[in-house]
Design a protein around this motif. Structure first.
Motif, mmCIF file in Angstrom:
data_model
loop_
_atom_site.group_PDB
_atom_site.id
_atom_site.type_symbol
_atom_site.label_atom_id
_atom_site.label_comp_id
_atom_site.label_asym_id
_atom_site.label_seq_id
_atom_site.Cartn_x
_atom_site.Cartn_y
_atom_site.Cartn_z
ATOM 1 N N LYS A 194 34.094 49.888 46.590
ATOM 2 C CA LYS A 194 34.007 51.066 47.467
ATOM 3 C C LYS A 194 35.149 51.041 48.478
ATOM 4 N N ASP A 195 35.346 49.886 49.122
ATOM 5 C CA ASP A 195 36.398 49.764 50.129
ATOM 6 C C ASP A 195 37.800 49.881 49.523
ATOM 7 N N ALA A 196 37.935 49.528 48.260
ATOM 8 C CA ALA A 196 39.230 49.658 47.575
ATOM 9 C C ALA A 196 39.467 51.082 47.081
ATOM 10 N N GLY A 197 38.411 51.896 47.090
ATOM 11 C CA GLY A 197 38.549 53.268 46.609
ATOM 12 C C GLY A 197 38.616 53.364 45.100
ATOM 13 N N ILE A 198 38.014 52.382 44.427
ATOM 14 C CA ILE A 198 37.986 52.408 42.962
ATOM 15 C C ILE A 198 36.545 52.253 42.483
ATOM 16 N N THR A 199 36.327 52.585 41.234
ATOM 17 C CA THR A 199 35.001 52.422 40.650
ATOM 18 C C THR A 199 34.868 51.019 40.063
ATOM 19 N N PRO A 200 33.644 50.556 39.876
ATOM 20 C CA PRO A 200 33.475 49.273 39.192
ATOM 21 C C PRO A 200 34.152 49.273 37.820
ATOM 22 N N ASN A 201 34.135 50.406 37.123
ATOM 23 C CA ASN A 201 34.776 50.472 35.814
ATOM 24 C C ASN A 201 36.281 50.219 35.915
ATOM 25 N N GLU A 202 36.896 50.657 37.028
ATOM 26 C CA GLU A 202 38.324 50.412 37.229
ATOM 27 C C GLU A 202 38.592 48.955 37.574
ATOM 28 N N GLY A 203 37.568 48.235 38.008
ATOM 29 C CA GLY A 203 37.694 46.813 38.312
ATOM 30 C C GLY A 203 37.223 45.920 37.191
ATOM 31 N N LEU A 204 36.943 46.502 36.044
ATOM 32 C CA LEU A 204 36.441 45.761 34.883
ATOM 33 C C LEU A 204 37.595 45.127 34.116
ATOM 34 N N ARG A 205 37.477 43.845 33.861
ATOM 35 C CA ARG A 205 38.492 43.153 33.065
ATOM 36 C C ARG A 205 38.180 43.360 31.588
#
Length: 114
Positions: free
Chosen positions: A49-60
């Motif tokens: 949330k603080d990065a302004g991205i979705t969990p899917n965008e943080g998925l490896r």
């Protein structure tokens, strides 16, 4: 300034981002090897949330079974649950400072929060 990096020492991008943090004057770096000390589901949600991205965008994706499990198309809750259970699914490195959070790919993104 305090900076926390969720780090994988086997990852070149993570090592290079850590080097930027360590070379910066006035930055107190906390290193968390997230494969050994994974963030909670709640912490992950806050970081994204603080990065302004979705969990899917943080998925490896690379080096994981995320595609086979359908995670790239799953909802955020399912992705967060999977990451909390298997931290290898967390893309790295995540860096948090009092100026924000960034998924530092490429490593230069860390400059935005220093």
């Amino acid at each position: 300034m305090k900076a926390t990096i969720w780090h994988n020492p086997k990852c070149g991008t993570s090592r290079n981002t850590l080097a930027i943090l360590q070379e910066r004057d006035g930055v107190d770096v906390e290193v968390i090897e997230y494969l050994k000390e994974p963030p909670s589901r709640e912490k992950l949600a806050q970081l994204y949330k603080d990065a302004g991205i979705t969990p899917n965008e943080g998925l490896r994706i690379r080096g994981t079974d995320a595609k086979e499990r359908g995670l790239p198309d799953a909802d955020a809750d399912a992705v967060l649950d999977a990451m909390a259970a298997e931290p290898i699914l967390i893309e790295r490195p995540l860096v948090e400072t009092d100026k924000g959070v960034r998924l530092c790919r490429p490593k230069e993104k860390v400059e935005e929060i220093l």
